[in-house]
Write a protein that holds these residues in place. Structure first.
Motif, PDB file in Angstrom:
ATOM      1  N   LYS A  41       0.846  -1.179   0.000  1.00 14.39           N
ATOM      2  CA  LYS A  41       0.000   0.000   0.000  1.00 14.39           C
ATOM      3  C   LYS A  41       0.888   1.237   0.000  1.00 14.39           C
ATOM      4  N   THR A  97       1.670   4.777   1.722  1.00 17.66           N
ATOM      5  CA  THR A  97       1.401   5.499   2.962  1.00 17.66           C
ATOM      6  C   THR A  97       0.918   6.912   2.629  1.00 17.66           C
ATOM      7  N   HIS A 125       2.415   9.414   3.101  1.00 19.79           N
ATOM      8  CA  HIS A 125       3.582  10.162   2.630  1.00 19.79           C
ATOM      9  C   HIS A 125       4.013   9.712   1.232  1.00 19.79           C
ATOM     10  N   GLN A 175       4.504   0.583   1.520  1.00 19.43           N
ATOM     11  CA  GLN A 175       4.557  -0.263   2.705  1.00 19.43           C
ATOM     12  C   GLN A 175       4.129  -1.661   2.286  1.00 19.43           C
TER      13      GLN A 175
END
Length: 235
Positions: A64, A66, A68, A72
């Protein structure tokens, strides 16, 4: 994409193991397959899908982005695993993860409407599917718990224990791990910089816990010490 009449994908998936050969053949008649090259995107976060993805051969990562904008990694899967189970319960589900081939990979796809028919004829599959989903949720919780600790050695130990189970091969009293991901991806998985990972792995070498074999293999010499370190993660 081709329809396969003799593809053995269903035999590789634990939720189908209790079915008879005839039932497996019926499921196989519904299955489609697609080949992906190393590094190729299988499906991206935000795409709609109505299929269950079964890994016939190869390895993939589920990840996925994040808030930011960084990757991840949340799961590493290999032959016999599946993903996209949420697509079986709703029409036009939006994927909440992206999937990438870590090596040349063969994926088998089973459409929701076909899986609905399978579950109607075999209610026990629903229970097994739920158990698998529950186990995966538990893994996600473990990952969140690992990332919550500030101790980098604990994070790395927990990752290595997982790799032992999924990618490890026992060799006498040791376990040889063929790393499925790069150092950069390991950094994404455990939330540490590459420099920190290299430094801590070197420390594990000094302690006699493991040996590094190039950049793609790790030989675990003392799994017990890793387990003790992993047990220190707070609940």
């Amino acid at each position: 994409m081709l329809r396969l009449e003799t593809d053995p994908c269903p035999k590789r998936v634990p939720i189908f193991h209790s079915l008879s050969e005839i039932e497996i053949q019926k499921i196989t008649s519904f299955v489609y397959h697609k080949l992906y090259k190393k590094g190729e995107v299988i499906i991206e976060e935000g795409e709609k899908s109505t299929s269950l993805f079964i890994i016939h051969s190869g390895k993939i990562k589920l990840s996925k982005l994040t808030i930011h904008g960084k990757e991840q990694i949340v799961h590493l899967l290999t032959a016999g695993d599946f993903f996209g189970e949420q697509n079986l319960f709703h029409e036009d589900t939006v994927m909440n993860i992206s999937a990438y081939a870590l090596e040349d990979t063969k994926i088998c796809l089973l459409k929701k409407q076909d899986f609905d028919q399978i579950m109607a004829n075999n209610p026990g599959i629903s229970i097994k599917l739920l158990k698998t989903i529950t186990k995966r949720l538990s893994h996600t919780e473990d990952l969140a718990r690992t990332l919550a600790t500030k101790d980098p050695e604990v994070r790395i130990a927990d990752m290595l224990l997982e790799f032992c189970e999924i990618f490890g091969t026992e060799k006498q009293n040791t376990i040889l791990i063929n790393l499925p991901i790069t150092r950069e991806e390991i950094s994404s998985y455990v939330g540490l910089t590459r420099e920190t990972i290299s430094r801590k792995l070197a420390k594990f070498v000094d302690k006699g816990i493991l040996s590094l074999i190039g950049n793609k293999q790790i030989l675990i010499k003392d799994k017990g010490k890793l387990q003790l370190m992993g047990d220190t993660i707070p609940y």
